[in-house]
Design an enzyme around this catalytic site. Structure first.
Site, PDB file in Angstrom:
ATOM      1  N   ARG A 236      59.489 133.802  57.819  1.00  0.00           N
ATOM      2  CA  ARG A 236      60.747 133.090  57.519  1.00  0.00           C
ATOM      3  C   ARG A 236      61.759 133.738  58.436  1.00  0.00           C
ATOM      4  O   ARG A 236      62.082 134.902  58.287  1.00  0.00           O
ATOM      5  CB  ARG A 236      61.095 133.261  56.039  1.00  0.00           C
ATOM      6  CG  ARG A 236      62.464 132.723  55.635  1.00  0.00           C
ATOM      7  CD  ARG A 236      62.587 131.218  55.796  1.00  0.00           C
ATOM      8  NE  ARG A 236      63.909 130.739  55.376  1.00  0.00           N
ATOM      9  CZ  ARG A 236      64.915 130.469  56.222  1.00  0.00           C
ATOM     10  NH1 ARG A 236      64.754 130.622  57.531  1.00  0.00           N
ATOM     11  NH2 ARG A 236      66.068 130.047  55.765  1.00  0.00           N
TER      12      ARG A 236
ATOM     13  N   HIS B  88      67.855 134.930  59.538  1.00  0.00           N
ATOM     14  CA  HIS B  88      68.877 133.984  59.077  1.00  0.00           C
ATOM     15  C   HIS B  88      69.848 134.695  58.144  1.00  0.00           C
ATOM     16  O   HIS B  88      69.639 135.861  57.780  1.00  0.00           O
ATOM     17  CB  HIS B  88      68.240 132.791  58.362  1.00  0.00           C
ATOM     18  CG  HIS B  88      67.590 133.140  57.041  1.00  0.00           C
ATOM     19  ND1 HIS B  88      66.361 133.764  56.960  1.00  0.00           N
ATOM     20  CD2 HIS B  88      67.998 132.984  55.743  1.00  0.00           C
ATOM     21  CE1 HIS B  88      66.040 133.956  55.695  1.00  0.00           C
ATOM     22  NE2 HIS B  88      67.021 133.506  54.924  1.00  0.00           N
TER      23      HIS B  88
ATOM     24  N   HIS C  90      73.008 133.640  54.841  1.00  0.00           N
ATOM     25  CA  HIS C  90      73.571 132.618  53.957  1.00  0.00           C
ATOM     26  C   HIS C  90      75.074 132.822  53.874  1.00  0.00           C
ATOM     27  O   HIS C  90      75.539 133.901  53.516  1.00  0.00           O
ATOM     28  CB  HIS C  90      72.975 132.715  52.549  1.00  0.00           C
ATOM     29  CG  HIS C  90      71.479 132.787  52.561  1.00  0.00           C
ATOM     30  ND1 HIS C  90      70.706 131.801  53.108  1.00  0.00           N
ATOM     31  CD2 HIS C  90      70.618 133.743  52.134  1.00  0.00           C
ATOM     32  CE1 HIS C  90      69.439 132.135  53.008  1.00  0.00           C
ATOM     33  NE2 HIS C  90      69.350 133.319  52.423  1.00  0.00           N
TER      34      HIS C  90
ATOM     35  N   GLU D 187      71.176 136.495  47.819  1.00  0.00           N
ATOM     36  CA  GLU D 187      69.771 136.124  47.582  1.00  0.00           C
ATOM     37  C   GLU D 187      69.083 137.174  46.732  1.00  0.00           C
ATOM     38  O   GLU D 187      69.057 138.353  47.084  1.00  0.00           O
ATOM     39  CB  GLU D 187      69.060 135.963  48.927  1.00  0.00           C
ATOM     40  CG  GLU D 187      67.551 135.740  48.818  1.00  0.00           C
ATOM     41  CD  GLU D 187      66.911 135.435  50.183  1.00  0.00           C
ATOM     42  OE1 GLU D 187      67.562 134.784  51.016  1.00  0.00           O
ATOM     43  OE2 GLU D 187      65.768 135.868  50.405  1.00  0.00           O
TER      44      GLU D 187
ATOM     45  N   HIS E 173      68.736 138.624  57.482  1.00  0.00           N
ATOM     46  CA  HIS E 173      67.429 139.066  56.987  1.00  0.00           C
ATOM     47  C   HIS E 173      66.295 138.162  57.460  1.00  0.00           C
ATOM     48  O   HIS E 173      66.522 137.063  57.965  1.00  0.00           O
ATOM     49  CB  HIS E 173      67.443 139.149  55.450  1.00  0.00           C
ATOM     50  CG  HIS E 173      67.833 137.867  54.778  1.00  0.00           C
ATOM     51  ND1 HIS E 173      69.150 137.516  54.566  1.00  0.00           N
ATOM     52  CD2 HIS E 173      67.096 136.849  54.258  1.00  0.00           C
ATOM     53  CE1 HIS E 173      69.199 136.345  53.939  1.00  0.00           C
ATOM     54  NE2 HIS E 173      67.974 135.920  53.746  1.00  0.00           N
TER      55      HIS E 173
ATOM     56  N   GLU F 121      68.442 125.960  50.684  1.00  0.00           N
ATOM     57  CA  GLU F 121      67.602 126.776  51.554  1.00  0.00           C
ATOM     58  C   GLU F 121      67.360 126.063  52.887  1.00  0.00           C
ATOM     59  O   GLU F 121      67.029 126.694  53.882  1.00  0.00           O
ATOM     60  CB  GLU F 121      66.280 127.062  50.828  1.00  0.00           C
ATOM     61  CG  GLU F 121      65.181 127.699  51.642  1.00  0.00           C
ATOM     62  CD  GLU F 121      65.498 129.118  52.117  1.00  0.00           C
ATOM     63  OE1 GLU F 121      66.489 129.689  51.649  1.00  0.00           O
ATOM     64  OE2 GLU F 121      64.748 129.625  52.979  1.00  0.00           O
TER      65      GLU F 121
HETATM   66 MN    MN Z   1      67.373 134.007  52.862  1.00  0.00          MN
END
Ligand code: MN
Ligand code: MN
Length: 377
Positions: free
Chosen positions: A87, A90, A92, A97, A136, A159
């Site tokens: 993943r 990125h 937010h 989170e 992260h 998301e």
């Molecule tokens: Mn995240």
């Protein structure tokens, strides 16, 4: 007109979600004269039954307020990463989170505004927390798929609208990027043209034992908490492990709990004065009634993969209605855990008052528990 439409939608949601046990007639009861009493939205969302976003390297299913209208303050995601599946880097903009690993292993690297970073490996029963805006990434370590539940302290969070590094770089002039990164433009030809989201990588080697990566500039507060390793609070009918900011100081906006209810056990009637509650049912079958005041309540049954939601202050219980233990994750949008339970509340009032209020003989009230039950059999 707009209001009527909205109410129709909410009414339909009640019927869909509550096939098993919703008292739809009660939930949709007409308001008394002069009173506005809107129908209740659904309190259950079958997260794992949703269509997944599928990438080469992993999948994700989400429950934001767009899919699950009652969940105004908390959103969630069920994510699975294949071995090596990454993943991508990125952040937010509008949510912290919180995560719980159900199965498998993964590695997380987080970078904070003080220029400090932490890389840590996570396994089943571990929790992470990233404050809003911290950069992260998450990578599956194999040998099997890693499955974890992400929870965000903002119901509008999606998301699928995160600030991903490939999306950002793809929307920046390549000459500018070349200047920033100190390489010729030609060297950046291979950059993705759009958001990657999850990429297929190789399983990384084991972390060196010493010095741990990032230990020279490690954050003051760790992002990892081993929830399942915590000694649980045990009751006659089950156990609970709670991780608030008290146990996990970086988690200032969220509290999590892992609860096991034995067959027939009851997480007693209670409410939370300071937080909404987001639930993910891991195993077993349970029933919950959410009491919303004004004669409104909804009783719903839950099974594995279902998400439940209880708005701040709403009364509720969780009862195991199966033959096996029921296991669930509970997440609150406050770093401080607060609850008020029915049995403790009644025990703290004069028995004569309780008897008069409930229309019961004092001899019956005298048999009530003398303190908070938390979990009853
Ligand atoms: Mn995240
Ligand atoms: Mn609760």
């Amino acid at each position: 007109m707009a209001d009527l439409t909205r109410r129709d939608v909410l009414g339909a949601a009640v019927v869909t979600a509550g096939a098993a046990a919703v008292d739809a007639a009660q939930a949709n009861a007409a308001p008394a004269a002069g009173q506005e009493r809107p129908a209740l939205p659904a309190f259950r969302f079958p997260l794992e039954a949703q269509k997944a976003r599928v990438e080469d390297g992993g999948t994700a299913r989400e429950a934001s307020v767009a899919q699950f209208p009652v969940s105004k303050a908390i959103a969630g995601v069920s994510m699975r990463l294949q071995p090596g599946g990454l993943r991508e880097l990125h952040w937010h903009a509008n949510a912290a989170e919180w995560a719980y690993v159900i199965r498998g292993r993964c590695r997380v690297t987080v970078y904070d505004p003080e220029g400090r970073s932490e890389t840590a490996d996570f396994g089943p029963g571990d929790v992470w927390y990233f404050p809003r805006g911290h950069g992260h990434s998450i990578q599956g370590l194999g040998p099997d798929e890693c499955h974890f539940i992400l929870v965000f302290d903002n119901g509008s969070f999606s998301e699928f609208a995160t600030f991903s590094i490939t999306d950002w770089l793809a929307h920046t002039p390549v000459a500018t990027l070349a200047k920033d990164l100190g390489v010729p433009v030609a060297a950046l030809k291979g950059l993705p043209r759009r958001e990657a989201y999850i990429v297929k990588g190789a399983v990384p080697p084991a972390l060196p034992a010493s010095p741990a990566p990032g230990s020279q500039h490690a954050p003051r507060l760790t992002h990892r908490y081993a929830l399942e390793a915590q000694e649980p609070r045990a009751f006659g009918g089950g156990t609970v492990r709670i991780v608030s900011a008290h146990e996990f100081p970086i988690s200032t906006t969220m509290t999590g709990a892992l609860m096991t209810l034995e067959a027939k056990a009851l997480r007693e009637l209670h409410w939370h004065p300071n937080a909404d509650e987001w639930q993910y049912y891991i195993a077993g079958r349970a029933r919950m009634t959410v009491f919303a005041s004004g004669g409104r309540a909804q009783t719903v049954d839950f099974g594995p993969g279902d998400v439940g939601y209880v708005p701040q202050g709403y009364g509720h219980y969780i009862e195991n209605i199966g033959d096996a233990a029921c296991r669930m994750l509970l997440v609150f949008n406050s770093g401080e855990y607060q609850e008020i339970g029915l049995s403790g509340w009644l025990a703290s009032n004069p028995p004569r008052l309780v008897a008069a209020n409930l229309g019961l003989p004092e001899s019956v009230v005298a048999k009530f528990p003398r303190r908070n039950q938390f979990i009853a059999r």
